[in-house]
Design an enzyme around this catalytic site. Structure first.
Site, mmCIF file in Angstrom:
data_model
loop_
_atom_site.group_PDB
_atom_site.id
_atom_site.type_symbol
_atom_site.label_atom_id
_atom_site.label_comp_id
_atom_site.label_asym_id
_atom_site.label_seq_id
_atom_site.Cartn_x
_atom_site.Cartn_y
_atom_site.Cartn_z
ATOM 1 N N ASP A 103 -32.112 5.787 -3.814
ATOM 2 C CA ASP A 103 -33.065 6.592 -4.587
ATOM 3 C C ASP A 103 -33.336 6.120 -6.020
ATOM 4 O O ASP A 103 -34.472 5.987 -6.430
ATOM 5 C CB ASP A 103 -32.591 8.046 -4.665
ATOM 6 C CG ASP A 103 -32.460 8.706 -3.307
ATOM 7 O OD1 ASP A 103 -32.454 8.000 -2.291
ATOM 8 O OD2 ASP A 103 -32.360 9.935 -3.267
ATOM 9 N N TRP A 125 -27.035 5.398 -7.208
ATOM 10 C CA TRP A 125 -27.233 3.993 -6.832
ATOM 11 C C TRP A 125 -27.281 3.067 -8.051
ATOM 12 O O TRP A 125 -27.765 1.947 -7.964
ATOM 13 C CB TRP A 125 -28.510 3.852 -5.990
ATOM 14 C CG TRP A 125 -28.325 4.440 -4.623
ATOM 15 C CD1 TRP A 125 -28.628 5.714 -4.214
ATOM 16 C CD2 TRP A 125 -27.751 3.806 -3.473
ATOM 17 N NE1 TRP A 125 -28.278 5.901 -2.888
ATOM 18 C CE2 TRP A 125 -27.750 4.750 -2.410
ATOM 19 C CE3 TRP A 125 -27.237 2.517 -3.223
ATOM 20 C CZ2 TRP A 125 -27.258 4.453 -1.127
ATOM 21 C CZ3 TRP A 125 -26.755 2.216 -1.944
ATOM 22 C CH2 TRP A 125 -26.765 3.179 -0.921
ATOM 23 N N GLU A 177 -19.280 10.931 -0.953
ATOM 24 C CA GLU A 177 -20.566 10.259 -0.711
ATOM 25 C C GLU A 177 -20.534 8.839 -1.283
ATOM 26 O O GLU A 177 -20.973 7.888 -0.659
ATOM 27 C CB GLU A 177 -21.684 11.080 -1.370
ATOM 28 C CG GLU A 177 -23.088 10.560 -1.086
ATOM 29 C CD GLU A 177 -24.172 11.426 -1.719
ATOM 30 O OE1 GLU A 177 -23.840 12.385 -2.455
ATOM 31 O OE2 GLU A 177 -25.358 11.144 -1.471
ATOM 32 N N ASP A 190 -28.454 8.204 7.869
ATOM 33 C CA ASP A 190 -27.162 8.908 7.968
ATOM 34 C C ASP A 190 -26.814 9.151 9.435
ATOM 35 O O ASP A 190 -25.662 9.009 9.855
ATOM 36 C CB ASP A 190 -27.236 10.265 7.265
ATOM 37 C CG ASP A 190 -27.408 10.139 5.756
ATOM 38 O OD1 ASP A 190 -28.519 9.810 5.325
ATOM 39 O OD2 ASP A 190 -26.420 10.349 5.017
HETATM 40 C C1 DGY Z 1 -32.407 13.628 -1.911
HETATM 41 O O1 DGY Z 1 -32.954 14.699 -1.708
HETATM 42 O O2 DGY Z 1 -31.712 13.377 -2.895
HETATM 43 C C2 DGY Z 1 -32.498 12.604 -0.879
HETATM 44 O O3 DGY Z 1 -31.887 11.429 -1.257
HETATM 45 C C3 DGY Z 1 -33.888 12.372 -0.390
HETATM 46 O O4 DGY Z 1 -33.754 11.624 0.757
#
Ligand code: DGY
Length: 418
Positions: free
Chosen positions: A161, A342, A385, A36
């Site tokens: 993730d 994702w 996001e 980021d």
């Molecule tokens: C979260 O906490 O969801 C993050 O993606 C970890 O990096």
């Protein structure tokens, strides 16, 4: 209209600025995240080059002695986030309390972009950062490559993730003994847009295991309960090595070691090509199987300067499949879920990197098209996001740093472009 959005994007970056580093978004992600931050720096470089350098300097100030640059730097404690520094148990490993894993090595590519905007202003700062970038990339090469492809050892490491590429590897983990914990993410964002409880149990179980092994690279590598050779990490590191070698050479340094890493990664990238489909996907290293999913990470091949006619056909299909490509999972997949992180949504940062690659490879039409749809997506639906690839519905955190940054540096009609 676009000038107003430029102002809004700048104010998002300023608003998320915590003094030397930028949080991805207030509440949900209250610390400095690695990739980021690299995008934030790119965004800042369009209106405040000094602040852009500062962002990446703060990121590298958290580098561990082994070269690893953590995925989260916990500059200040924040009880609104889980798992915080005490869950990771890595406070003693580096100069700043941090997580125990890394994230995609986007920084060198963004540092090159910042430096190229004003070489004179950046020269001393670049010279300081060169050995740090090199140490980080070397750590990746030493500890995270298998047959030249970069391996994800925790789903958070690749940034994607809950992507479908991890499903078979996640299913092989039995998160016994993980215990009770309270998630914080679902207090900030609708649970339907976030990973499931089954995912989270495994994320936390893997963190507990790392903590038990004191995040020791050799001990962790002995037996990996989760290991997936991944196109995100592989293509991004390959690109980053090319940019790093270019900058090293420009500063009069020897680039041969870095070029050697790129060669190894080129071979590794080749292993990610699915022999049945010809598409780049991931490999679950515990079963040896390709994951078979077409994700936005598949299209990062050009970013790594690897060309492929089969991938261009697939890109055309992706463009035709929804109003706002590139979906993080193809819409025809039974696992597609358009709002869940994702597993379907479109991410502006992925589009920016894909377009960067297309531009470099001379595919100006596709690059322009991707820029235009991403610009429309943000202009119509805000600086979220991520977004539903068909409806554009905004999802996840709002007033998001990297979406604002990508707008300023690339998607805005006033931007210079990638
Ligand atoms: C979260 O906490 O969801 C993050 O993606 C970890 O990096």
């Amino acid at each position: 209209m676009s000038a107003e959005l430029d102002v809004k994007a700048q104010s998002i970056l300023r608003g998320n600025d915590r003094g030397g580093y930028t949080v991805p978004t207030a509440g949900l992600y209250p610390y400095q995240w690695n990739w980021d931050s690299a995008f934030a720096a790119w965004g800042f470089s369009t209106f405040d080059i000094d602040r852009a350098w500062e962002e990446v300097e703060t990121l590298f100030s958290g580098q561990w002695p082994n070269g690893m640059v953590p995925h989260i730097l916990f500059h200040k404690d924040d009880p609104g986030y889980f798992p915080g520094p005490n869950v990771w148990g890595a406070e003693h490993k580096g100069p700043i309390p941090s997580s125990g894993i890394s994230q995609p090595a986007v920084a060198a590519t963004m540092i090159r972009k910042i430096w190229e905007r004003d070489r004179a202003a950046g020269e001393t700062r670049l010279l300081e950062l060169l050995p740090k970038m090199k140490a980080w990339h070397k750590w990746y090469m030493d500890w995270r490559t298998v047959d030249g492809a970069v391996v994800v050892t925790h789903p958070w490491e690749a940034g994607r993730d809950n992507c479908a590429d991890w499903d078979s590897a996640m299913a092989m983990i039995d998160p016994q003994g993980v215990g009770d914990y309270t998630r914080r993410d679902t207090g900030h964002v609708d649970p339907s847009m976030r990973p499931t409880k089954a995912d989270y149990d495994r994320y936390i179980w893997l963190v507990q295991r790392g903590k038990r092994l004191d995040w020791d690279d050799a001990a962790m590598a002995e037996d990996r309960p989760f290991a997936v050779a991944d196109p995100t990490l592989t293509f991004i590191l390959l690109r980053a090595n090319r940019d790093l070698a270019h900058m090293a050479e420009a500063m009069g340094e020897d680039r041969s070691e870095i070029d050697g890493w790129s060669k190894a990664l080129e071979g590794g990238a080749e292993t990610l090509r699915n022999p049945d489909s010809g598409i780049f996907d991931a490999i679950n290293l515990r079963s040896g199987e390709h994951t078979g999913h077409v994700t936005s990470a598949s299209f990062l091949c050009w970013y790594a300067r690897l060309d492929d006619p089969r991938m261009r056909e697939e890109l055309a299909e992706s463009f035709a499949s929804c109003r706002y490509p590139i979906p993080s999972l193809e819409l025809s997949s039974p696992d597609f879920d358009g709002m869940r992180y994702w597993r379907g949504p479109t991410w502006a940062i992925m589009n920016a990197m894909i377009a960067m690659g297309l531009t470099d490879m001379g595919y100006a039409d596709e690059a322009a098209k991707l820029r235009e749809v991403t610009g429309d997506l943000i202009a119509e639906h805000g600086f979220a996001e991520y977004f539903h690839p068909d409806t554009g519905q905004p999802a996840g955190g709002g007033t998001f740093t990297w979406t604002a940054a990508v707008w300023l540096a690339w998607a805005s009609p006033n931007a210079e472009g990638a």
